[in-house]
Design a protein around this motif. Structure first.
Motif, PDB file in Angstrom:
ATOM      1  N   ILE A  73       1.080  -1.311   0.001  1.00 53.72           N
ATOM      2  CA  ILE A  73       0.024  -0.201   0.369  1.00 53.72           C
ATOM      3  C   ILE A  73       0.455   0.913  -0.417  1.00 53.72           C
ATOM      4  N   ARG A  74       0.842   1.892  -1.230  1.00 54.31           N
ATOM      5  CA  ARG A  74       2.012   2.778  -1.484  1.00 54.31           C
ATOM      6  C   ARG A  74       1.153   4.160  -1.573  1.00 54.31           C
ATOM      7  N   PHE A  75       1.217   5.295  -1.043  1.00 61.57           N
ATOM      8  CA  PHE A  75       0.692   6.332  -0.515  1.00 61.57           C
ATOM      9  C   PHE A  75       1.926   7.518  -1.249  1.00 61.57           C
ATOM     10  N   ASP A  76       1.628   8.238  -1.743  1.00 63.66           N
ATOM     11  CA  ASP A  76       3.020   9.530  -2.260  1.00 63.66           C
ATOM     12  C   ASP A  76       3.916   8.664  -2.543  1.00 63.66           C
ATOM     13  N   GLY A  77       4.220   7.583  -2.693  1.00 61.35           N
ATOM     14  CA  GLY A  77       5.502   6.708  -2.558  1.00 61.35           C
ATOM     15  C   GLY A  77       6.025   5.645  -1.567  1.00 61.35           C
ATOM     16  N   LYS A  78       5.549   6.231  -0.604  1.00 66.03           N
ATOM     17  CA  LYS A  78       5.345   5.342   0.529  1.00 66.03           C
ATOM     18  C   LYS A  78       5.135   3.749   1.178  1.00 66.03           C
ATOM     19  N   ASP A  79       5.382   3.359   1.403  1.00 66.56           N
ATOM     20  CA  ASP A  79       4.266   1.724   1.745  1.00 66.56           C
ATOM     21  C   ASP A  79       3.991   2.005   3.305  1.00 66.56           C
ATOM     22  N   LEU A  80       3.165   2.194   3.216  1.00 64.60           N
ATOM     23  CA  LEU A  80       2.387   2.569   4.744  1.00 64.60           C
ATOM     24  C   LEU A  80       1.702   0.774   5.455  1.00 64.60           C
ATOM     25  N   LEU A  81       2.372  -0.229   4.865  1.00 65.12           N
ATOM     26  CA  LEU A  81       2.814  -1.666   5.533  1.00 65.12           C
ATOM     27  C   LEU A  81       3.846  -2.101   5.463  1.00 65.12           C
ATOM     28  N   LYS A  82       5.443  -1.000   5.324  1.00 67.36           N
ATOM     29  CA  LYS A  82       6.479  -1.009   5.998  1.00 67.36           C
ATOM     30  C   LYS A  82       7.005  -0.074   6.859  1.00 67.36           C
ATOM     31  N   ASP A  83       6.404   0.753   6.709  1.00 64.51           N
ATOM     32  CA  ASP A  83       6.644   2.053   7.595  1.00 64.51           C
ATOM     33  C   ASP A  83       5.367   2.395   8.826  1.00 64.51           C
ATOM     34  N   PRO A  84       5.877   2.255   9.537  1.00 63.95           N
ATOM     35  CA  PRO A  84       4.951   2.739  10.849  1.00 63.95           C
ATOM     36  C   PRO A  84       4.667   4.218  10.832  1.00 63.95           C
ATOM     37  N   THR A  85       6.241   4.765  10.830  1.00 64.04           N
ATOM     38  CA  THR A  85       6.151   6.083  10.842  1.00 64.04           C
ATOM     39  C   THR A  85       4.667   7.764   9.997  1.00 64.04           C
ATOM     40  N   ALA A  86       4.952   6.204   8.642  1.00 63.99           N
ATOM     41  CA  ALA A  86       4.553   6.887   7.453  1.00 63.99           C
ATOM     42  C   ALA A  86       2.820   6.545   7.479  1.00 63.99           C
ATOM     43  N   LEU A  87       2.446   5.260   7.967  1.00 61.65           N
ATOM     44  CA  LEU A  87       1.504   5.076   8.568  1.00 61.65           C
ATOM     45  C   LEU A  87       0.637   6.325   9.359  1.00 61.65           C
ATOM     46  N   GLY A  88       1.535   6.290  10.141  1.00 59.92           N
ATOM     47  CA  GLY A  88       1.048   7.620  11.473  1.00 59.92           C
ATOM     48  C   GLY A  88       0.962   9.020  11.038  1.00 59.92           C
ATOM     49  N   ALA A  89       1.767   9.320   9.863  1.00 65.80           N
ATOM     50  CA  ALA A  89       1.518  10.866   8.949  1.00 65.80           C
ATOM     51  C   ALA A  89      -0.089  10.689   8.215  1.00 65.80           C
ATOM     52  N   VAL A  90      -0.027   9.700   7.543  1.00 71.99           N
ATOM     53  CA  VAL A  90      -1.121  10.022   6.402  1.00 71.99           C
ATOM     54  C   VAL A  90      -2.421   9.661   6.932  1.00 71.99           C
ATOM     55  N   ARG A  91      -1.874   8.599   8.504  1.00 74.23           N
ATOM     56  CA  ARG A  91      -3.097   8.799   9.179  1.00 74.23           C
ATOM     57  C   ARG A  91      -4.226  10.430  10.073  1.00 74.23           C
ATOM     58  N   ARG A  92      -3.049  10.708  10.316  1.00 71.69           N
ATOM     59  CA  ARG A  92      -3.625  12.158  10.581  1.00 71.69           C
ATOM     60  C   ARG A  92      -3.720  13.708   8.804  1.00 71.69           C
ATOM     61  N   SER A  93      -2.983  13.202   8.317  1.00 71.61           N
ATOM     62  CA  SER A  93      -3.058  14.499   7.368  1.00 71.61           C
ATOM     63  C   SER A  93      -3.410  13.649   5.545  1.00 71.61           C
ATOM     64  N   GLY A  94      -3.681  12.463   6.012  1.00 79.90           N
ATOM     65  CA  GLY A  94      -3.446  12.287   4.281  1.00 79.90           C
ATOM     66  C   GLY A  94      -4.440  11.342   3.622  1.00 79.90           C
ATOM     67  N   ILE A  95      -4.920  11.090   4.738  1.00 81.46           N
ATOM     68  CA  ILE A  95      -6.423  10.105   4.396  1.00 81.46           C
ATOM     69  C   ILE A  95      -7.575  10.154   4.805  1.00 81.46           C
ATOM     70  N   ALA A  96      -8.531  11.055   4.390  1.00 74.66           N
ATOM     71  CA  ALA A  96      -9.652  10.831   5.720  1.00 74.66           C
ATOM     72  C   ALA A  96     -10.864  10.311   4.694  1.00 74.66           C
ATOM     73  N   TYR A  97     -11.928   9.555   6.121  1.00 71.89           N
ATOM     74  CA  TYR A  97     -12.670   9.240   5.034  1.00 71.89           C
ATOM     75  C   TYR A  97     -14.226  10.205   5.782  1.00 71.89           C
ATOM     76  N   VAL A  98     -15.154   9.565   5.001  1.00 71.33           N
ATOM     77  CA  VAL A  98     -16.923  10.115   5.344  1.00 71.33           C
ATOM     78  C   VAL A  98     -17.395   8.758   5.287  1.00 71.33           C
ATOM     79  N   PHE A  99     -18.261   8.544   6.170  1.00 73.22           N
ATOM     80  CA  PHE A  99     -18.968   6.983   6.498  1.00 73.22           C
ATOM     81  C   PHE A  99     -19.976   7.203   5.815  1.00 73.22           C
ATOM     82  N   GLN A 100     -20.936   5.608   5.884  1.00 69.75           N
ATOM     83  CA  GLN A 100     -22.038   5.772   4.804  1.00 69.75           C
ATOM     84  C   GLN A 100     -23.313   6.384   6.316  1.00 69.75           C
ATOM     85  N   ASP A 101     -23.539   6.351   7.943  1.00 69.87           N
ATOM     86  CA  ASP A 101     -23.671   6.292   8.757  1.00 69.87           C
ATOM     87  C   ASP A 101     -23.694   7.577   9.744  1.00 69.87           C
TER      88      ASP A 101
END
Length: 331
Positions: free
Chosen positions: A85-113
Motif C-alpha cells: 500500500i503505497r501513498f505518495d511513494g511510501k509503503d504504509l505496510l512497511k513504514d509505521p511512521t508514514a502510516l501515522g502521518a497519513v492517518r493525521r493528514s493524508g487520508i480522511a474518511y466519510v462513512f455511510q451512517d
C-alpha cells in the motif's frame, strides 16, 4: 437516464494521473475461532493525484474492508495485511511512521451512517475540534465555523453548538465531511456516504464533495452501489467481486461497453424510466461469504458465460490499454 447523459457530456478522464495511492496484491486475513478468513484475497488499484475514482460492487464484495485496511482502521487493525500500500511513494505496510502521518493528514474518511459515526453526547464543535489539536481555542472555534460554512450548513455557528440529534441526516453528513476536511487530507475516501439519505440530499452531498475536491485539489475515492452517481461524478471505475478487482477503466468505457459478465449484470439491473428498455434483470444467487469462495473464478456459479475451466483457477487481471478485465472467456 440523466446519469448516462452526464457521462456522455463530460470528458472520459485520464487512464491514471500521477499515482497518489498504489495498492498492489493486497490481501486482508482475519483470525476467527473457526480459522482464518480472507475477505480480500487480492486487490490491486491506483488512484491518481486529483482524480475521482469509484469502487463498486454488491454488499459483501470487500469494498469497505479494502478501504479501512489502507490505514489499518478497525477492524482491519487486527487483521494480517500483505502486499503493498503505497501513498505518495511510501509503503504504509512497511513504514509505521508514514502510516501515522497519513492517518493525521493524508487520508480522511466519510462513512455511510453519520448518526453512527458522531458521538451523540458531544457537541459538534467538540467532535471537529479533535482534528484540530494544534490551534488555540479561539482559532479552533473560527476554523470549525468556517468548515461548517464550507460544507453548506446555513447557520454554521448554531450548528457548531448543536448535538447530532438536533440536526438532520443530511446536515450530520455535512458535519462528517467538515470533520474529514479539517486536517486538509490529500485523499478523501467516501464509503457509501449517501446511503441513509433521500435522493435529493444524496445529489447535494455528492455535488458538494465533487466541488470541494475540485476547489481544494483533493483526490476522491468513492465506494458506492449507485452507478448513476458514478456516471455523473467519477472519472475512473473499479468493479470488485469477492475481494478481487474484476474490471477497471474510465467510467465512459466501462459503463458504455462493460466486458466482465459481472459488470454487465450490474448494469442490466439498473432501473430505467425508458419504455423501450427490456424487463429489469437480476444476477441470480448471492455473493459468497468470506471463507467460502468457490475455487477458480468466484463469479462462475452465477455467471451465464461460465465454462468448466472457470472453476479450475483464478483468472488473472489482464490489462489492455486503459482497460483491465479478470475473465478468460471475454478476452
Amino acid at each position: 437516464m440523466e446519469a448516462m447523459k452526464a457521462m456522455e457530456a463530460k470528458p472520459a478522464g485520464p487512464a491514471c494521473a500521477t499515482p497518489l495511492l498504489e495498492v498492489e496484491h493486497l490481501s486482508v486475513t482475519f483470525r476467527t475461532p473457526s480459522g482464518e478468513v480472507t475477505p480480500v484475497p487480492d486487490v490491486s488499484l491506483k488512484v491518481g493525484v486529483g482524480e475521482r475514482v469509484a469502487l463498486v460492487g454488491e454488499s459483501g464484495c470487500g469494498k469497505s474492508v479494502t478501504a479501512l485496511s489502507l490505514t489499518a482502521l478497525p477492524p482491519t487493525d487486527r487483521a494480517h495485511r500483505h502486499g503493498s500500500i503505497r501513498f505518495d511513494g511510501k509503503d504504509l505496510l512497511k513504514d509505521p511512521t508514514a502510516l501515522g502521518a497519513v492517518r493525521r493528514s493524508g487520508i480522511a474518511y466519510v462513512f455511510q451512517d453519520p448518526m453512527a459515526s458522531l458521538n451523540p453526547v458531544l457537541r459538534i464543535r467538540d467532535q471537529i475540534a479533535e482534528a484540530l489539536p494544534k490551534l488555540s481555542a479561539d482559532a479552533r472555534r473560527t476554523r470549525i465555523v468556517s468548515l461548517l460554512a464550507d460544507v453548506g450548513l446555513p447557520d454554521p455557528a448554531r450548528a457548531a453548538d448543536a448535538y447530532p440529534c438536533e440536526l438532520s441526516g443530511g446536515q450530520c453528513q455535512r458535519v462528517m465531511l467538515a470533520m474529514a476536511l479539517a486536517a486538509e487530507p490529500r485523499l478523501l475516501i467516501a464509503d457509501e456516504p449517501t446511503t441513509a439519505l433521500d435522493v435529493t440530499t444524496q445529489r447535494r452531498i455528492l455535488g458538494l464533495m465533487d466541488r470541494l475536491a475540485r476547489e481544494r485539489g483533493m483526490t476522491l475515492l468513492l465506494i458506492t452501489h449507485n452507478l448513476g452517481i458514478v456516471a455523473s461524478y467519477m472519472q475512473r471505475l473499479y468493479v470488485m467481486y469477492a475481494g478481487r478487482i474484476v474490471e477497471g477503466g474510465t467510467v465512459r468505457d466501462v459503463l458504455s461497453a462493460p466486458r466482465h459478465p459481472y459488470t454487465q449484470g450490474l448494469l442490466a439491473a439498473v432501473p430505467s424510466l425508458r419504455l423501450d428498455r427490456p424487463r429489469l434483470r437480476d444476477i441470480p444467487g448471492t455473493v459468497p461469504p468470506p471463507g467460502r469462495f468457490p475455487p477458480g473464478c468466484a463469479f462462475a456459479p452465477r455467471c451465464p458465460l461460465a465454462r468448466p475451466a472457470c472453476s479450475e483457477a483464478v483468472p488473472e487481471l489482464r490489462t489492455e490499454g486503459n482497460r483491465s478485465v479478470r475473465c478468460p472467456v471475454v478476452l
